[in-house]
Motif scaffolding. Structure first.
Motif, PDB file in Angstrom:
ATOM      1  N   VAL A   5      47.735  22.788  33.153  1.00 45.65           N
ATOM      2  CA  VAL A   5      48.404  21.573  32.691  1.00 45.65           C
ATOM      3  C   VAL A   5      49.446  21.213  33.738  1.00 45.65           C
ATOM      4  CG1 VAL A   5      50.009  20.587  31.017  1.00 45.65           C
ATOM      5  CG2 VAL A   5      48.019  21.871  30.222  1.00 45.65           C
ATOM      6  N   ILE A   6      49.381  19.988  34.235  1.00 47.09           N
ATOM      7  CA  ILE A   6      50.338  19.490  35.221  1.00 47.09           C
ATOM      8  C   ILE A   6      51.277  18.524  34.513  1.00 47.09           C
ATOM      9  CG2 ILE A   6      50.626  18.172  37.352  1.00 47.09           C
ATOM     10  CD1 ILE A   6      47.715  19.105  38.043  1.00 47.09           C
ATOM     11  N   VAL A   7      52.558  18.755  34.639  1.00 42.15           N
ATOM     12  CA  VAL A   7      53.569  17.902  33.995  1.00 42.15           C
ATOM     13  C   VAL A   7      54.100  16.929  35.038  1.00 42.15           C
ATOM     14  CG1 VAL A   7      55.672  17.829  32.613  1.00 42.15           C
ATOM     15  CG2 VAL A   7      54.165  19.840  32.499  1.00 42.15           C
ATOM     16  N   GLY A   8      53.732  15.667  34.912  1.00 46.69           N
ATOM     17  CA  GLY A   8      54.185  14.647  35.853  1.00 46.69           C
ATOM     18  C   GLY A   8      53.051  14.097  36.694  1.00 46.69           C
ATOM     19  N   ALA A   9      52.872  12.771  36.659  1.00 47.04           N
ATOM     20  CA  ALA A   9      51.789  12.110  37.400  1.00 47.04           C
ATOM     21  C   ALA A   9      52.325  11.324  38.577  1.00 47.04           C
ATOM     22  CB  ALA A   9      50.984  11.187  36.474  1.00 47.04           C
ATOM     23  N   GLY A  10      53.344  11.882  39.244  1.00 49.24           N
ATOM     24  CA  GLY A  10      53.791  11.305  40.503  1.00 49.24           C
ATOM     25  C   GLY A  10      52.863  11.747  41.622  1.00 49.24           C
ATOM     26  N   VAL A  29      46.657  16.158  33.450  1.00 49.01           N
ATOM     27  CA  VAL A  29      48.002  15.727  33.846  1.00 49.01           C
ATOM     28  C   VAL A  29      48.636  14.994  32.668  1.00 49.01           C
ATOM     29  CG1 VAL A  29      49.380  14.435  35.510  1.00 49.01           C
ATOM     30  CG2 VAL A  29      47.184  15.432  36.213  1.00 49.01           C
ATOM     31  N   LEU A  30      49.837  15.420  32.283  1.00 47.51           N
ATOM     32  CA  LEU A  30      50.584  14.764  31.211  1.00 47.51           C
ATOM     33  C   LEU A  30      51.793  14.063  31.822  1.00 47.51           C
ATOM     34  CD1 LEU A  30      50.547  17.574  28.462  1.00 47.51           C
ATOM     35  CD2 LEU A  30      48.804  15.859  28.992  1.00 47.51           C
ATOM     36  N   GLU A  31      51.942  12.781  31.520  1.00 53.79           N
ATOM     37  CA  GLU A  31      53.002  11.952  32.121  1.00 53.79           C
ATOM     38  C   GLU A  31      53.698  11.161  31.021  1.00 53.79           C
ATOM     39  OE1 GLU A  31      55.641   9.910  33.715  1.00 53.79           O
ATOM     40  OE2 GLU A  31      54.543  11.101  35.203  1.00 53.79           O
ATOM     41  N   LEU A 124      52.012  23.656  35.848  1.00 54.38           N
ATOM     42  CA  LEU A 124      52.749  23.253  37.045  1.00 54.38           C
ATOM     43  C   LEU A 124      53.631  22.068  36.696  1.00 54.38           C
ATOM     44  CD1 LEU A 124      51.671  23.061  40.691  1.00 54.38           C
ATOM     45  CD2 LEU A 124      52.680  21.042  39.670  1.00 54.38           C
ATOM     46  N   VAL A 125      54.931  22.213  36.920  1.00 51.29           N
ATOM     47  CA  VAL A 125      55.893  21.155  36.600  1.00 51.29           C
ATOM     48  C   VAL A 125      56.213  20.370  37.873  1.00 51.29           C
ATOM     49  CG1 VAL A 125      58.228  20.646  35.773  1.00 51.29           C
ATOM     50  CG2 VAL A 125      56.873  22.457  34.684  1.00 51.29           C
ATOM     51  N   ALA A 126      55.952  19.082  37.845  1.00 53.58           N
ATOM     52  CA  ALA A 126      56.208  18.197  38.988  1.00 53.58           C
ATOM     53  C   ALA A 126      56.891  16.935  38.480  1.00 53.58           C
ATOM     54  CB  ALA A 126      54.908  17.864  39.710  1.00 53.58           C
ATOM     55  N   THR A 127      58.037  17.109  37.848  1.00 54.58           N
ATOM     56  CA  THR A 127      58.681  16.014  37.117  1.00 54.58           C
ATOM     57  C   THR A 127      59.661  15.186  37.937  1.00 54.58           C
ATOM     58  OG1 THR A 127      60.217  17.699  36.297  1.00 54.58           O
ATOM     59  CG2 THR A 127      58.435  17.029  34.835  1.00 54.58           C
ATOM     60  N   GLY A 128      60.026  15.639  39.132  1.00 53.40           N
ATOM     61  CA  GLY A 128      60.915  14.815  39.942  1.00 53.40           C
ATOM     62  C   GLY A 128      62.331  14.766  39.422  1.00 53.40           C
ATOM     63  N   TYR A 129      63.023  13.652  39.748  1.00 56.86           N
ATOM     64  CA  TYR A 129      64.455  13.581  39.443  1.00 56.86           C
ATOM     65  C   TYR A 129      64.953  12.175  39.108  1.00 56.86           C
ATOM     66  CZ  TYR A 129      64.500  12.038  44.346  1.00 56.86           C
ATOM     67  OH  TYR A 129      64.255  11.376  45.514  1.00 56.86           O
ATOM     68  N   TYR A 130      64.148  11.152  39.253  1.00 57.25           N
ATOM     69  CA  TYR A 130      64.662   9.785  39.195  1.00 57.25           C
ATOM     70  C   TYR A 130      65.252   9.410  37.840  1.00 57.25           C
ATOM     71  CZ  TYR A 130      64.969   5.024  41.025  1.00 57.25           C
ATOM     72  OH  TYR A 130      65.417   3.821  41.497  1.00 57.25           O
ATOM     73  N   ALA A 289      56.438  22.248  41.615  1.00 61.21           N
ATOM     74  CA  ALA A 289      56.148  21.612  42.903  1.00 61.21           C
ATOM     75  C   ALA A 289      57.046  20.395  43.085  1.00 61.21           C
ATOM     76  CB  ALA A 289      54.676  21.193  42.978  1.00 61.21           C
ATOM     77  N   GLY A 290      57.462  20.151  44.325  1.00 57.57           N
ATOM     78  CA  GLY A 290      58.299  18.994  44.603  1.00 57.57           C
ATOM     79  C   GLY A 290      59.743  19.227  44.213  1.00 57.57           C
ATOM     80  N   SER A 291      60.468  18.151  44.008  1.00 61.34           N
ATOM     81  CA  SER A 291      61.911  18.220  43.797  1.00 61.34           C
ATOM     82  C   SER A 291      62.296  18.890  42.488  1.00 61.34           C
ATOM     83  CB  SER A 291      62.507  16.812  43.847  1.00 61.34           C
ATOM     84  OG  SER A 291      61.883  15.984  42.882  1.00 61.34           O
ATOM     85  N   ALA A 292      61.356  19.067  41.555  1.00 61.41           N
ATOM     86  CA  ALA A 292      61.672  19.738  40.293  1.00 61.41           C
ATOM     87  C   ALA A 292      62.196  21.146  40.519  1.00 61.41           C
ATOM     88  CB  ALA A 292      60.430  19.791  39.403  1.00 61.41           C
ATOM     89  N   GLY A 293      61.928  21.724  41.689  1.00 52.78           N
ATOM     90  CA  GLY A 293      62.370  23.073  41.955  1.00 52.78           C
ATOM     91  C   GLY A 293      63.619  23.187  42.796  1.00 52.78           C
ATOM     92  N   TYR A 294      64.327  22.076  43.022  1.00 50.58           N
ATOM     93  CA  TYR A 294      65.415  22.112  43.994  1.00 50.58           C
ATOM     94  C   TYR A 294      66.770  21.668  43.450  1.00 50.58           C
ATOM     95  CZ  TYR A 294      62.163  23.369  47.626  1.00 50.58           C
ATOM     96  OH  TYR A 294      61.244  24.052  48.380  1.00 50.58           O
ATOM     97  N   GLY A 295      66.924  21.556  42.168  1.00 55.26           N
ATOM     98  CA  GLY A 295      68.231  21.242  41.600  1.00 55.26           C
ATOM     99  C   GLY A 295      68.818  19.962  42.155  1.00 55.26           C
ATOM    100  N   ALA A 296      70.030  20.074  42.711  1.00 56.99           N
ATOM    101  CA  ALA A 296      70.710  18.898  43.264  1.00 56.99           C
ATOM    102  C   ALA A 296      70.303  18.615  44.704  1.00 56.99           C
ATOM    103  CB  ALA A 296      72.226  19.090  43.188  1.00 56.99           C
ATOM    104  N   ASP A 297      69.534  19.507  45.307  1.00 56.03           N
ATOM    105  CA  ASP A 297      69.160  19.349  46.713  1.00 56.03           C
ATOM    106  C   ASP A 297      67.915  18.465  46.834  1.00 56.03           C
ATOM    107  OD1 ASP A 297      69.075  19.639  49.448  1.00 56.03           O
ATOM    108  OD2 ASP A 297      68.035  21.570  49.376  1.00 56.03           O
ATOM    109  N   THR A 298      68.005  17.255  46.331  1.00 55.53           N
ATOM    110  CA  THR A 298      66.827  16.379  46.296  1.00 55.53           C
ATOM    111  C   THR A 298      66.580  15.668  47.617  1.00 55.53           C
ATOM    112  OG1 THR A 298      68.212  14.589  45.410  1.00 55.53           O
ATOM    113  CG2 THR A 298      67.051  15.969  43.819  1.00 55.53           C
TER     114      THR A 298
END
Length: 329
Positions: A5-10, A29-31, A124-130, A289-298
């Motif tokens: 299951v992939i979280v986020g369709a970016g 993919v769930l968005e 896999l969480v790929a939710t971004g930050y926007y 994957a992507g910015s979901a793993g980087y906290g404030a360091d986007t």
């Protein structure tokens, strides 16, 4: 039972779904919004910093009228890639919780029909930050004339607008607002606009400041927002100053949306999850994957490297399933 299951369709989530398909994983993919929800919410006239070839996914060429594509071109490209790949994408489906269980995860979600659950070997969480902008933490920032981000400039025509920030988005917003007929003041806490502002924007902005078309206040911090003014304080010790305004646009960055990972019990170091070289969290089978793993360091995570995170994570999943299957034989 799903394999993934992939979280986020970016773009990063789509890249993961394509990789999963290529290695034979059954993935969905769930968005919570529309496909590439973050890009859809960007300002309409956005031009990417990256060249088109650097944000391609799945080996699909990205046709663009210039080397640096527009937001509109990107929306069309990622939609068509998803269609051509036949990806299973469920939009307007928000993942609400992840529950680790023996050998799999239980994924809770909410869609237009109500609550539901899926079971999957991997997530896999790929939710971004926007959807999670940094806040000033000052009185008045929840007033209705305070906005995070800029969509179109027409509502600000002939209005006094204070833009808070000193990076790409703040500079770009200030220029667009100025050309849209707004009277713009930029407030930045640092001694200069960030040097890494897009090279085609920085000289344009500096020229507008030099000629007096845009006002720039450096070494200045916002202390309070009132209905018709912003109260600021300079580091020179001159006390408080009131800047008359009709709107305030805050562009001071974002931080990863982390509620889902934290509720699942993922270990964190500071404001970022602890990740393996394959971008697996402390919970076996849960990847980021992507910015979901980087906290404030986007600012260091983009589509270019996020798609590589997705590839490595999915490859690790496939290898693990193959090992389990081989052991069973």
């Amino acid at each position: 039972m799903w394999d993934l299951v992939i979280v986020g369709a970016g773009p990063v989530g789509l890249a993961a779904a394509i990789e999963a398909k290529r290695v034979g994983l059954r993935a969905v993919v769930l968005e919570k919004g529309t496909i590439v929800h973050t890009l859809y919410r960007w300002p309409r006239e956005t031009v990417f910093f990256s060249e088109a070839r650097n944000i391609e996914i799945g080996g699909h060429p990205f046709p663009s009228l210039s080397a640096k594509p527009t937001r509109r071109e990107a929306l069309q490209y990622y939609r068509r890639v998803a269609e051509n790949e036949g990806l299973d994408i469920r939009t307007y489906t928000e993942v609400t919780d992840l529950y680790p269980e023996l050998g799999h995860f239980r994924v809770s979600y909410r869609d237009r029909d109500g609550e539901g659950e899926l079971k999957s070997r991997f997530v896999l969480v790929a939710t971004g930050y926007y959807d999670n902008p940094n806040r000033l933490g000052v009185p008045g920032e929840d007033l209705p004339h305070v906005r995070y981000g800029l969509d179109e400039t027409l509502p600000y025509w002939n209005q006094r607008v204070v833009v808070v920030g000193g990076s790409n988005s703040a500079v770009e917003a200030a220029l667009e607002l100025y050309r849209g007929g707004a009277r713009v003041t930029v407030v930045h806490h640092g001694p200069e606009i960030r040097p890494r502002v897009k090279y085609w924007l920085k000289p344009d902005f500096e020229n507008r400041v030099r000629e007096g078309s845009i006002q720039l206040l450096l070494n200045t911090k916002v202390r309070e927002i009132a209905p018709r003014a912003v109260w600021v304080e300079t580091s020179s010790g001159q006390g408080f100053q009131s800047i008359p305004c009709d709107f305030v646009l805050i562009h001071i960055g974002y931080r990863a949306v982390d509620g889902l990972l934290r509720r699942a019990g993922v270990a964190y170091q500071g404001d970022a999850p602890v990740l393996s070289e394959a971008y697996e969290t402390s919970l076996e089978g849960l990847f980021v994957a992507g910015s979901a793993g980087y906290g404030a360091d986007t600012r260091t995570v983009f589509i270019e490297n996020g798609r590589e995170h997705a590839r490595r994570a999915v490859q690790a999943m496939a290898a693990r399933l193959q090992t389990v299957s081989g052991s069973a034989v």
